[in-house]
Write a protein that holds these residues in place. Structure first.
Motif, PDB file in Angstrom:
ATOM      1  N   CYS A 190       8.358  -2.987  -7.529  1.00  0.00           N
ATOM      2  CA  CYS A 190       8.663  -2.993  -8.968  1.00  0.00           C
ATOM      3  C   CYS A 190       7.582  -2.286  -9.761  1.00  0.00           C
ATOM      4  CB  CYS A 190       8.812  -4.434  -9.467  1.00  0.00           C
ATOM      5  SG  CYS A 190      10.251  -5.297  -8.808  1.00  0.00           S
ATOM      6  N   LEU A 191       6.344  -2.433  -9.299  1.00  0.00           N
ATOM      7  CA  LEU A 191       5.218  -1.822 -10.003  1.00  0.00           C
ATOM      8  C   LEU A 191       5.264  -0.298  -9.888  1.00  0.00           C
ATOM      9  CD1 LEU A 191       1.591  -3.210  -9.768  1.00  0.00           C
ATOM     10  CD2 LEU A 191       2.020  -0.768  -9.875  1.00  0.00           C
ATOM     11  N   PHE A 192       5.482   0.211  -8.682  1.00  0.00           N
ATOM     12  CA  PHE A 192       5.433   1.651  -8.454  1.00  0.00           C
ATOM     13  C   PHE A 192       6.752   2.362  -8.747  1.00  0.00           C
ATOM     14  CE2 PHE A 192       1.848   0.220  -5.812  1.00  0.00           C
ATOM     15  CZ  PHE A 192       0.865   1.081  -6.275  1.00  0.00           C
ATOM     16  N   PHE A 193       7.847   1.614  -8.798  1.00  0.00           N
ATOM     17  CA  PHE A 193       9.152   2.225  -9.061  1.00  0.00           C
ATOM     18  C   PHE A 193       9.800   1.545 -10.268  1.00  0.00           C
ATOM     19  CE2 PHE A 193       8.310   2.709  -4.518  1.00  0.00           C
ATOM     20  CZ  PHE A 193       8.434   4.094  -4.382  1.00  0.00           C
ATOM     21  N   PRO A 194       9.441   1.983 -11.470  1.00  0.00           N
ATOM     22  CA  PRO A 194       9.947   1.343 -12.699  1.00  0.00           C
ATOM     23  C   PRO A 194      11.466   1.305 -12.792  1.00  0.00           C
ATOM     24  CG  PRO A 194       8.168   2.882 -13.197  1.00  0.00           C
ATOM     25  CD  PRO A 194       8.527   3.079 -11.763  1.00  0.00           C
TER      26      PRO A 194
ATOM     27  N   VAL B 234       4.994 -10.282  -2.717  1.00  0.00           N
ATOM     28  CA  VAL B 234       4.010  -9.284  -3.131  1.00  0.00           C
ATOM     29  C   VAL B 234       4.527  -7.875  -2.871  1.00  0.00           C
ATOM     30  CG1 VAL B 234       1.693  -8.385  -2.682  1.00  0.00           C
ATOM     31  CG2 VAL B 234       2.063 -10.857  -2.841  1.00  0.00           C
ATOM     32  N   ILE B 235       5.240  -7.682  -1.762  1.00  0.00           N
ATOM     33  CA  ILE B 235       5.817  -6.361  -1.465  1.00  0.00           C
ATOM     34  C   ILE B 235       6.845  -5.974  -2.524  1.00  0.00           C
ATOM     35  CG2 ILE B 235       7.306  -5.098   0.146  1.00  0.00           C
ATOM     36  CD1 ILE B 235       5.885  -6.601   2.426  1.00  0.00           C
ATOM     37  N   VAL B 236       7.716  -6.916  -2.887  1.00  0.00           N
ATOM     38  CA  VAL B 236       8.708  -6.631  -3.934  1.00  0.00           C
ATOM     39  C   VAL B 236       8.000  -6.359  -5.262  1.00  0.00           C
ATOM     40  CG1 VAL B 236      10.638  -7.550  -5.269  1.00  0.00           C
ATOM     41  CG2 VAL B 236      10.528  -7.954  -2.807  1.00  0.00           C
ATOM     42  N   LEU B 237       6.946  -7.118  -5.552  1.00  0.00           N
ATOM     43  CA  LEU B 237       6.156  -6.865  -6.760  1.00  0.00           C
ATOM     44  C   LEU B 237       5.602  -5.443  -6.743  1.00  0.00           C
ATOM     45  CD1 LEU B 237       4.641  -7.728  -9.332  1.00  0.00           C
ATOM     46  CD2 LEU B 237       2.860  -8.691  -7.862  1.00  0.00           C
ATOM     47  N   GLY B 238       5.084  -5.013  -5.593  1.00  0.00           N
ATOM     48  CA  GLY B 238       4.580  -3.643  -5.475  1.00  0.00           C
ATOM     49  C   GLY B 238       5.659  -2.604  -5.707  1.00  0.00           C
TER      50      GLY B 238
ATOM     51  N   ILE C  58      -4.031  -4.717 -14.015  1.00  0.00           N
ATOM     52  CA  ILE C  58      -3.488  -5.868 -14.744  1.00  0.00           C
ATOM     53  C   ILE C  58      -2.813  -6.834 -13.783  1.00  0.00           C
ATOM     54  CG2 ILE C  58      -1.780  -6.594 -16.463  1.00  0.00           C
ATOM     55  CD1 ILE C  58      -2.323  -3.957 -17.932  1.00  0.00           C
ATOM     56  N   THR C  59      -2.105  -6.293 -12.796  1.00  0.00           N
ATOM     57  CA  THR C  59      -1.425  -7.136 -11.814  1.00  0.00           C
ATOM     58  C   THR C  59      -2.421  -7.949 -10.990  1.00  0.00           C
ATOM     59  OG1 THR C  59       0.424  -5.569 -11.668  1.00  0.00           O
ATOM     60  CG2 THR C  59       0.164  -7.122  -9.853  1.00  0.00           C
TER      61      THR C  59
ATOM     62  N   CYS D  46      16.417  -7.994  -4.876  1.00  0.00           N
ATOM     63  CA  CYS D  46      15.462  -7.478  -3.885  1.00  0.00           C
ATOM     64  C   CYS D  46      14.647  -8.612  -3.273  1.00  0.00           C
ATOM     65  CB  CYS D  46      14.521  -6.459  -4.542  1.00  0.00           C
ATOM     66  SG  CYS D  46      15.283  -4.881  -4.961  1.00  0.00           S
ATOM     67  N   ILE D  47      14.231  -9.567  -4.100  1.00  0.00           N
ATOM     68  CA  ILE D  47      13.488 -10.727  -3.588  1.00  0.00           C
ATOM     69  C   ILE D  47      14.342 -11.494  -2.585  1.00  0.00           C
ATOM     70  CG2 ILE D  47      12.530 -12.980  -4.211  1.00  0.00           C
ATOM     71  CD1 ILE D  47      11.702 -11.721  -6.890  1.00  0.00           C
ATOM     72  N   ALA D  48      15.590 -11.759  -2.951  1.00  0.00           N
ATOM     73  CA  ALA D  48      16.471 -12.515  -2.056  1.00  0.00           C
ATOM     74  C   ALA D  48      16.676 -11.775  -0.737  1.00  0.00           C
ATOM     75  CB  ALA D  48      17.816 -12.758  -2.746  1.00  0.00           C
ATOM     76  N   ALA D  49      16.896 -10.462  -0.795  1.00  0.00           N
ATOM     77  CA  ALA D  49      17.119  -9.680   0.425  1.00  0.00           C
ATOM     78  C   ALA D  49      15.881  -9.693   1.319  1.00  0.00           C
ATOM     79  CB  ALA D  49      17.489  -8.242   0.057  1.00  0.00           C
ATOM     80  N   ALA D  50      14.691  -9.557   0.728  1.00  0.00           N
ATOM     81  CA  ALA D  50      13.454  -9.551   1.507  1.00  0.00           C
ATOM     82  C   ALA D  50      13.228 -10.900   2.178  1.00  0.00           C
ATOM     83  CB  ALA D  50      12.274  -9.204   0.596  1.00  0.00           C
ATOM     84  N   LEU D  51      13.499 -11.972   1.464  1.00  0.00           N
ATOM     85  CA  LEU D  51      13.318 -13.306   2.038  1.00  0.00           C
ATOM     86  C   LEU D  51      14.319 -13.569   3.164  1.00  0.00           C
ATOM     87  CD1 LEU D  51      12.659 -15.429  -1.188  1.00  0.00           C
ATOM     88  CD2 LEU D  51      10.991 -14.778   0.558  1.00  0.00           C
TER      89      LEU D  51
END
Length: 430
Positions: free
Chosen positions: A412-416, A406-410, A321-322, A181-186
């Motif tokens: 991952c955070l909201f969609f386990p 940060v978007i990918v982090l979000g 925590i994030t 997901c990180i690679a695709a977003a970048l």
């Protein structure tokens, strides 16, 4: 009082430029002398050694060494060439190649710093020659390198697994989908910026024969992640054993397939791997003392009470925590921050029912973003040196890419399930 001595002392010493290991040790020892005056100081040495007395940590040395050996074998060049045949024709071609190269190389190194150094030395000069700004090339290289500690193998995931008593293999698998997901977003961001700035395509679209030949040249290198992950998932090897096999495979490939590895290069690879692994282990040992004090002084319980007084909803707890992790990651080495924060927040997440593997993925990604952000941001300065530009230029150009992270982090955070679906598929969960 205890928090002021332990945490305040650490931050003060770090701000004064004291090396992180000594800052951690000094603040911990002062806290022991003040709060536990009758405690023999032998506990410092015992806790330090106990923090690194684990056979699983041998995997860190093995993965460092395997990455060094493969890099000396010309692996980076072959990965870049193969990536160019796949995505070089897309708008912002060399930028796309940069991201894909980082993704493929991350399956070998497990380190964002190693990824930046290896891919950056090849891609940044090439991008500058094709008309990309030095700041853009450096910014893209440093942010795409974050995928290194997310895609297996991953040094931070190994450390988290030890701290949280979780399966290394499960954590490795949990990082695969977020890494892609990180690679695709970048890559999408590179496309948008390239259209706006008029960056041209790097290559014409490669034919099947070119892709096949490029894949064949890089195939030996690309087999390493398959060996590592496949061996662990198949139950054939532990993470430590997989690391040892990766080293043996790297030596064989470098000597007999690519024939670019020499005894001198092997020796220098061993020295660099030893230096990298020892740095991690020294930080781990010092931070183990810090973590022991956190538990001994019940700081984790106090933190839990504060967090749970704000909210007991799992998502809100993880958001809080994030936010703390993002702030700490900007000021501290990610590995040290991981070792310090996990003992504090893991009990909180357990109390509200957050999956420890999900939490591990989120906290690792959170702290890795700190590598790209000032004022500490090691990757900023490393990529700036390679690109021969100023760090502030790299920071400015990094903003769109950090937003992607940060978007990918979000997500991952909201969609386990982004991190938990593959572990379920491979039978890690009942």
């Amino acid at each position: 009082m205890t928090v002021a001595l332990l945490v305040g002392g650490l931050l003060l010493l770090a701000a004064l430029g004291v090396p992180l290991v000594f800052a951690i040790m000094a603040s911990s020892i002062v806290t022991i002398l003040v709060t536990r005056p009758g405690l023999p100081l032998e506990v410092v040495a015992q806790t330090f050694v106990g923090g690194i007395d684990s056979s699983v940590l041998l995997a860190i040395l093995f993965f460092f060494l395997a990455g060094e050996l493969m890099n000396c074998s010309g692996i980076t060049r072959r990965i870049v060439e193969f990536s160019a045949t796949l995505v070089g024709h897309i708008r912002g071609g060399l930028g796309q190649v940069n991201v894909l190269s980082s993704l493929l190389f991350s399956g070998i190194s497990g380190s964002a710093i190693a990824d930046t150094a290896a891919v950056g030395t090849v891609m940044i000069p090439a991008m500058k020659e094709r008309g990309y700004s030095a700041g853009f090339a450096a910014a893209l290289t440093q942010t795409s390198s974050i995928v290194g500690p997310i895609i297996p193998p991953s040094v931070p995931m190994i450390i988290y697994a030890i701290l949280a008593e979780q399966s290394v293999g499960e954590l490795f698998v949990a990082g695969i989908v977020p890494g892609f997901c990180i690679a695709a977003a970048l890559m999408f961001t590179v496309y948008i910026i390239s259209r706006k700035r008029g960056y041209e395509r790097a290559e014409k679209r490669a034919g099947i024969s070119e892709i096949t030949s490029g894949g064949a040249r890089a195939s030996a290198a690309l087999m390493m992640p398959i060996i590592i992950v496949g061996g662990i998932l198949g139950g054939v090897m532990t993470a430590t054993e997989a690391g040892a096999v990766a080293v043996l495979y790297a030596v064989v490939i470098g000597l007999f397939v690519y024939r670019e590895l020499t005894p001198k290069l092997i020796w220098h690879s061993m020295l660099r791997a030893a230096k990298g692994a020892s740095t991690v282990l020294v930080i781990l040992g010092a931070s183990s003392l810090f973590a022991w004090l956190v538990a001994d002084q019940q700081i984790n319980k106090a933190v839990a009470e504060v967090v749970l007084s704000i909210s007991t909803e799992p998502v809100m707890v993880l958001v809080l925590i994030t936010l703390v992790g993002l702030l700490v990651g900007m000021l501290m080495d990610p590995l040290a921050a991981l070792i310090i924060l996990v003992p504090v927040f893991l009990p909180v997440t357990a109390e509200v029912g957050i999956d420890p593997v999900h939490f591990g993925l989120v906290i690792v990604l959170t702290l890795m973003i700190g590598l790209c952000t000032p004022p500490v941001g090691y990757l900023i300065y490393l990529s700036a040196i390679i690109a021969k530009t100023r760090p502030e230029v790299v920071v400015r150009e990094s903003m769109p890419f950090i937003l992607c992270l940060v978007i990918v982090l979000g997500l991952c955070l909201f969609f386990p399930q982004l991190s938990l679906t593959l572990p379920e598929m491979f039978g890690y969960r009942g």
